[in-house]
Enzyme design. Structure first.
Site, short mmCIF file in Angstrom:
data_model
loop_
_atom_site.label_atom_id
_atom_site.label_comp_id
_atom_site.label_asym_id
_atom_site.label_seq_id
_atom_site.Cartn_x
_atom_site.Cartn_y
_atom_site.Cartn_z
N SER A 119 25.27 84.27 58.78
CA SER A 119 25.38 82.82 58.89
C SER A 119 25.51 82.17 57.51
CB SER A 119 24.18 82.28 59.68
OG SER A 119 24.39 80.94 60.08
N ASP A 171 28.84 82.25 70.23
CA ASP A 171 28.00 81.68 69.16
C ASP A 171 28.04 80.15 69.23
OD1 ASP A 171 26.82 80.88 66.74
OD2 ASP A 171 27.56 82.64 65.69
N HIS A 202 24.31 83.50 68.47
CA HIS A 202 24.13 83.53 67.02
C HIS A 202 23.02 84.51 66.69
CE1 HIS A 202 25.05 81.87 63.12
NE2 HIS A 202 23.79 81.56 62.89
#
Length: 221
Positions: A119, A171, A202
């Site tokens: 991320s 996600d 995610h």
């Protein structure tokens, strides 16, 4: 006493490390977030891989109402372009370059160092790996985006760096379109890229962990 700036996990086989993975966590987490992943990878005893899991600094984050939290850089807008504080992102990338230097000073060839990130940490990993002055083993980009694609200063020594990009097809935080866009961008620049998607949000999943293991074994063999 100041808190340690990174978590270091030495090879489980007791050997001196001759390879290293520097893995950057996501927004609001810390280095311990990926600590359970290391044993889950079950790397073969023949490999002596050190994992360096840095902790991000505490920064105010604009999209979270200015709340101070663990962050590699400020996120200025919640849009598909992910407008970010590039100066802070590059400062975090420079810190990663320092960690690479630490490993080299400890006897690890830079060509046996992987930079990885999840991320927000993945955006830093893109910048750090592709701008690193030392040749590296690879870049692992997890559920992330290439925030500095239009401004990065690419390092000649890593112009053929192998890149592995993973993303969840569902996600809700970083849309898969951004992950694919990043992979397509580096591929257009001439890098060898392998893009994988997983039926997840995610996060990470067991199938992905197995793929990471296989990729690290091939990279460090």
């Amino acid at each position: 006493m100041a808190a340690a700036r990174e978590l270091i996990i030495e090879p489980s086989n007791g050997k001196k490390a001759d390879a290293c993975v520097i893995l950057l966590h996501g927004l609001g987490a810390d280095g311990h977030d990926f600590e359970p992943l290391v044993p889950a990878l079950a790397l073969p005893e023949s490999l002596a891989v050190r994992f360096v899991l840095p902790h991000a600094p505490q920064l105010p984050v604009t999209v979270n109402g200015g709340m101070t939290m663990s962050a590699w850089y400020d996120i200025l807008e919640m849009n598909l372009g992910r407008r970010v504080d590039v100066e802070q992102l590059r400062a975090s990338a420079e810190r990663v370059h320092g960690l690479v230097e630490d490993q080299v000073a400890d006897g690890i060839d830079s060509r046996r160092i992987v930079i990885a990130g999840f991320s927000q940490g993945g955006a830093v990993a893109y910048e750090a790996a592709l701008s690193c002055a030392r040749p590296l083993a690879g870049l692992l980009a997890l559920s992330t985006y290439f925030a500095t694609a239009d401004s990065i200063d690419l390092a000649d020594d890593n112009r053929h760096l192998p890149i592995e990009v993973h993303h969840g097809s569902a996600d809700p935080v970083v849309p898969e379109s951004l992950g694919r866009e990043g992979a397509e961008k580096v591929e257009s620049l001439g890098y060898p890229v392998n893009y994988r998607t997983y039926e997840m949000g995610h996060s990470l999943c067991p199938e992905q962990a197995r793929d990471i293991t296989d990729w690290l074994v091939a990279t460090f063999r």
